[in-house]
Write a protein that holds these residues in place. Structure first.
Motif, PDB file in Angstrom:
ATOM      1  N   MET A  54       6.997  22.937 -39.648  1.00  0.00           N
ATOM      2  CA  MET A  54       6.503  21.587 -39.407  1.00  0.00           C
ATOM      3  C   MET A  54       7.618  20.805 -38.717  1.00  0.00           C
ATOM      4  SD  MET A  54       4.231  19.145 -39.721  1.00  0.00           S
ATOM      5  CE  MET A  54       3.013  19.739 -40.875  1.00  0.00           C
ATOM      6  N   VAL A  55       7.312  20.271 -37.551  1.00  0.00           N
ATOM      7  CA  VAL A  55       8.250  19.430 -36.821  1.00  0.00           C
ATOM      8  C   VAL A  55       7.669  18.025 -36.823  1.00  0.00           C
ATOM      9  CG1 VAL A  55       9.394  18.999 -34.616  1.00  0.00           C
ATOM     10  CG2 VAL A  55       8.940  21.367 -35.362  1.00  0.00           C
ATOM     11  N   HIS A  56       8.411  17.084 -37.385  1.00  0.00           N
ATOM     12  CA  HIS A  56       7.975  15.686 -37.412  1.00  0.00           C
ATOM     13  C   HIS A  56       8.598  14.947 -36.243  1.00  0.00           C
ATOM     14  CE1 HIS A  56       5.970  15.574 -41.323  1.00  0.00           C
ATOM     15  NE2 HIS A  56       6.900  16.409 -41.741  1.00  0.00           N
ATOM     16  N   LEU A  57       7.793  14.127 -35.600  1.00  0.00           N
ATOM     17  CA  LEU A  57       8.257  13.266 -34.524  1.00  0.00           C
ATOM     18  C   LEU A  57       7.915  11.837 -34.913  1.00  0.00           C
ATOM     19  CD1 LEU A  57       9.335  12.848 -31.612  1.00  0.00           C
ATOM     20  CD2 LEU A  57       6.971  13.094 -30.832  1.00  0.00           C
ATOM     21  N   TYR A  58       8.947  11.029 -35.160  1.00  0.00           N
ATOM     22  CA  TYR A  58       8.750   9.642 -35.571  1.00  0.00           C
ATOM     23  C   TYR A  58       9.078   8.714 -34.405  1.00  0.00           C
ATOM     24  CZ  TYR A  58       8.969  11.625 -40.314  1.00  0.00           C
ATOM     25  OH  TYR A  58       8.746  12.373 -41.438  1.00  0.00           O
ATOM     26  N   SER A  59       8.165   7.819 -34.100  1.00  0.00           N
ATOM     27  CA  SER A  59       8.396   6.903 -32.979  1.00  0.00           C
ATOM     28  C   SER A  59       9.045   5.594 -33.403  1.00  0.00           C
ATOM     29  CB  SER A  59       7.071   6.607 -32.261  1.00  0.00           C
ATOM     30  OG  SER A  59       6.162   5.969 -33.136  1.00  0.00           O
ATOM     31  N   ARG A  60       8.889   5.212 -34.688  1.00  0.00           N
ATOM     32  CA  ARG A  60       9.414   3.910 -35.120  1.00  0.00           C
ATOM     33  C   ARG A  60      10.218   3.979 -36.415  1.00  0.00           C
ATOM     34  NH1 ARG A  60       3.985   0.316 -34.019  1.00  0.00           N
ATOM     35  NH2 ARG A  60       3.805   0.866 -31.828  1.00  0.00           N
ATOM     36  N   GLU A  61      10.661   5.156 -36.780  1.00  0.00           N
ATOM     37  CA  GLU A  61      11.414   5.298 -38.034  1.00  0.00           C
ATOM     38  C   GLU A  61      12.762   4.606 -37.901  1.00  0.00           C
ATOM     39  OE1 GLU A  61      12.118   5.519 -41.487  1.00  0.00           O
ATOM     40  OE2 GLU A  61      10.510   6.987 -41.174  1.00  0.00           O
ATOM     41  N   THR A  62      13.140   3.824 -38.927  1.00  0.00           N
ATOM     42  CA  THR A  62      14.425   3.133 -38.923  1.00  0.00           C
ATOM     43  C   THR A  62      15.359   3.624 -40.023  1.00  0.00           C
ATOM     44  OG1 THR A  62      13.519   1.355 -40.289  1.00  0.00           O
ATOM     45  CG2 THR A  62      13.471   1.035 -37.888  1.00  0.00           C
ATOM     46  N   GLU A  63      14.812   4.349 -41.001  1.00  0.00           N
ATOM     47  CA  GLU A  63      15.636   4.864 -42.104  1.00  0.00           C
ATOM     48  C   GLU A  63      16.435   6.078 -41.629  1.00  0.00           C
ATOM     49  OE1 GLU A  63      16.062   3.683 -45.252  1.00  0.00           O
ATOM     50  OE2 GLU A  63      14.807   1.970 -44.728  1.00  0.00           O
ATOM     51  N   ARG A  64      17.742   5.934 -41.594  1.00  0.00           N
ATOM     52  CA  ARG A  64      18.627   6.991 -41.111  1.00  0.00           C
ATOM     53  C   ARG A  64      18.419   8.303 -41.867  1.00  0.00           C
ATOM     54  NH1 ARG A  64      22.424   6.610 -37.911  1.00  0.00           N
ATOM     55  NH2 ARG A  64      24.293   7.836 -37.716  1.00  0.00           N
ATOM     56  N   LYS A  65      18.270   8.231 -43.192  1.00  0.00           N
ATOM     57  CA  LYS A  65      18.125   9.456 -43.995  1.00  0.00           C
ATOM     58  C   LYS A  65      16.870  10.235 -43.601  1.00  0.00           C
ATOM     59  CE  LYS A  65      15.673   7.205 -47.699  1.00  0.00           C
ATOM     60  NZ  LYS A  65      15.313   7.120 -49.024  1.00  0.00           N
ATOM     61  N   ASN A  66      15.810   9.541 -43.202  1.00  0.00           N
ATOM     62  CA  ASN A  66      14.590  10.216 -42.784  1.00  0.00           C
ATOM     63  C   ASN A  66      14.757  10.897 -41.429  1.00  0.00           C
ATOM     64  OD1 ASN A  66      13.335   9.327 -45.120  1.00  0.00           O
ATOM     65  ND2 ASN A  66      12.395   7.570 -44.127  1.00  0.00           N
ATOM     66  N   LEU A  67      15.582  10.325 -40.574  1.00  0.00           N
ATOM     67  CA  LEU A  67      15.817  10.896 -39.253  1.00  0.00           C
ATOM     68  C   LEU A  67      16.780  12.081 -39.307  1.00  0.00           C
ATOM     69  CD1 LEU A  67      16.063   7.583 -37.222  1.00  0.00           C
ATOM     70  CD2 LEU A  67      14.172   9.230 -37.218  1.00  0.00           C
ATOM     71  N   GLU A  68      17.529  12.195 -40.387  1.00  0.00           N
ATOM     72  CA  GLU A  68      18.503  13.274 -40.509  1.00  0.00           C
ATOM     73  C   GLU A  68      17.935  14.512 -41.199  1.00  0.00           C
ATOM     74  OE1 GLU A  68      21.712  11.257 -42.481  1.00  0.00           O
ATOM     75  OE2 GLU A  68      22.457  10.390 -40.611  1.00  0.00           O
ATOM     76  N   GLU A  69      16.678  14.456 -41.636  1.00  0.00           N
ATOM     77  CA  GLU A  69      16.058  15.607 -42.279  1.00  0.00           C
ATOM     78  C   GLU A  69      15.841  16.721 -41.261  1.00  0.00           C
ATOM     79  OE1 GLU A  69      12.472  14.408 -44.240  1.00  0.00           O
ATOM     80  OE2 GLU A  69      13.511  12.962 -45.506  1.00  0.00           O
ATOM     81  N   LYS A  70      15.872  17.959 -41.762  1.00  0.00           N
ATOM     82  CA  LYS A  70      15.636  19.115 -40.900  1.00  0.00           C
ATOM     83  C   LYS A  70      14.216  19.044 -40.332  1.00  0.00           C
ATOM     84  CE  LYS A  70      15.713  24.057 -40.715  1.00  0.00           C
ATOM     85  NZ  LYS A  70      15.387  25.278 -41.326  1.00  0.00           N
ATOM     86  N   GLY A  71      14.086  19.351 -39.053  1.00  0.00           N
ATOM     87  CA  GLY A  71      12.774  19.370 -38.426  1.00  0.00           C
ATOM     88  C   GLY A  71      12.253  18.008 -38.028  1.00  0.00           C
ATOM     89  N   VAL A  72      13.133  17.022 -37.940  1.00  0.00           N
ATOM     90  CA  VAL A  72      12.708  15.664 -37.578  1.00  0.00           C
ATOM     91  C   VAL A  72      13.294  15.291 -36.220  1.00  0.00           C
ATOM     92  CG1 VAL A  72      12.902  13.207 -38.160  1.00  0.00           C
ATOM     93  CG2 VAL A  72      12.423  14.874 -39.953  1.00  0.00           C
ATOM     94  N   LEU A  73      12.433  14.792 -35.370  1.00  0.00           N
ATOM     95  CA  LEU A  73      12.835  14.285 -34.066  1.00  0.00           C
ATOM     96  C   LEU A  73      12.413  12.829 -33.978  1.00  0.00           C
ATOM     97  CD1 LEU A  73      11.538  17.265 -31.903  1.00  0.00           C
ATOM     98  CD2 LEU A  73      13.885  16.876 -32.670  1.00  0.00           C
ATOM     99  N   GLN A  74      13.020  12.105 -33.062  1.00  0.00           N
ATOM    100  CA  GLN A  74      12.650  10.706 -32.880  1.00  0.00           C
ATOM    101  C   GLN A  74      12.259  10.493 -31.426  1.00  0.00           C
ATOM    102  OE1 GLN A  74      15.657   7.714 -33.627  1.00  0.00           O
ATOM    103  NE2 GLN A  74      14.101   6.241 -34.219  1.00  0.00           N
ATOM    104  N   GLY A  75      11.197   9.724 -31.223  1.00  0.00           N
ATOM    105  CA  GLY A  75      10.752   9.417 -29.875  1.00  0.00           C
ATOM    106  C   GLY A  75       9.251   9.516 -29.767  1.00  0.00           C
ATOM    107  N   ARG A  76       8.801   9.826 -28.577  1.00  0.00           N
ATOM    108  CA  ARG A  76       7.372   9.958 -28.300  1.00  0.00           C
ATOM    109  C   ARG A  76       7.137  11.293 -27.601  1.00  0.00           C
ATOM    110  NH1 ARG A  76       4.563   5.437 -29.280  1.00  0.00           N
ATOM    111  NH2 ARG A  76       5.707   3.497 -29.442  1.00  0.00           N
ATOM    112  N   ILE A  77       5.906  11.753 -27.653  1.00  0.00           N
ATOM    113  CA  ILE A  77       5.567  13.017 -27.010  1.00  0.00           C
ATOM    114  C   ILE A  77       5.670  12.861 -25.498  1.00  0.00           C
ATOM    115  CG2 ILE A  77       3.689  14.651 -26.560  1.00  0.00           C
ATOM    116  CD1 ILE A  77       2.747  14.178 -29.429  1.00  0.00           C
TER     117      ILE A  77
END
Length: 132
Positions: A54-77
């Motif tokens: 599972m690869v998560h892509l968050y466009s508006r995440e602000t919590e640093r700990k959530n962005l540092e989890e394995k399989g997490v990317l930030q941005g848009r498709i």
């Protein structure tokens, strides 16, 4: 919500597909708080640890700990992101490009846009779509 369609199909592919089937789900959400089915996803990761990702892509995440989890990317498709997520995993799984299948779920405009992006990176949906 697209995950309500994708996750059962992913489970079906893992349970009934070839034993070398690799399933990668890219789930685009605004934030981690917008996601759910955490126990079901954890179960698939545990039971099919070499075959499900599972690869998560968050466009508006602000919590640093959530962005540092394995399989997490930030941005848009976009096409670059799709290429990064899927070509790398195809290669790592030893799969041929011709064997890759994709299923895009979302709004009609998002699905059309994403299908065009897949075509731009060499995966035309008339050939690589799971359901045509």
């Amino acid at each position: 919500v697209g995950i309500t369609e994708i996750l059962p199909m992913a489970r079906y592919e893992l349970e009934n597909g070839a034993t070398n089937t690799k399933v990668v789900v890219l789930w685009a959400s605004r934030t981690k708080a917008d996601t759910f089915w955490h126990e079901d996803i954890h179960e698939l990761k545990t039971v099919y640890r070499d075959r499900f990702e599972m690869v998560h892509l968050y466009s508006r995440e602000t919590e640093r700990k959530n962005l540092e989890e394995k399989g997490v990317l930030q941005g848009r498709i976009d096409a670059t992101l799709l290429k990064e997520v899927f070509e790398t995993r195809l290669s790592n799984a030893g799969m041929e490009r011709d064997d890759a299948k994709f299923l895009v779920i979302g709004t009609r405009s998002m699905m059309n846009m994403t299908n065009q992006m897949f075509t731009r990176i060499g995966f035309p949906m008339h050939k690589h779509g799971l359901l045509i």
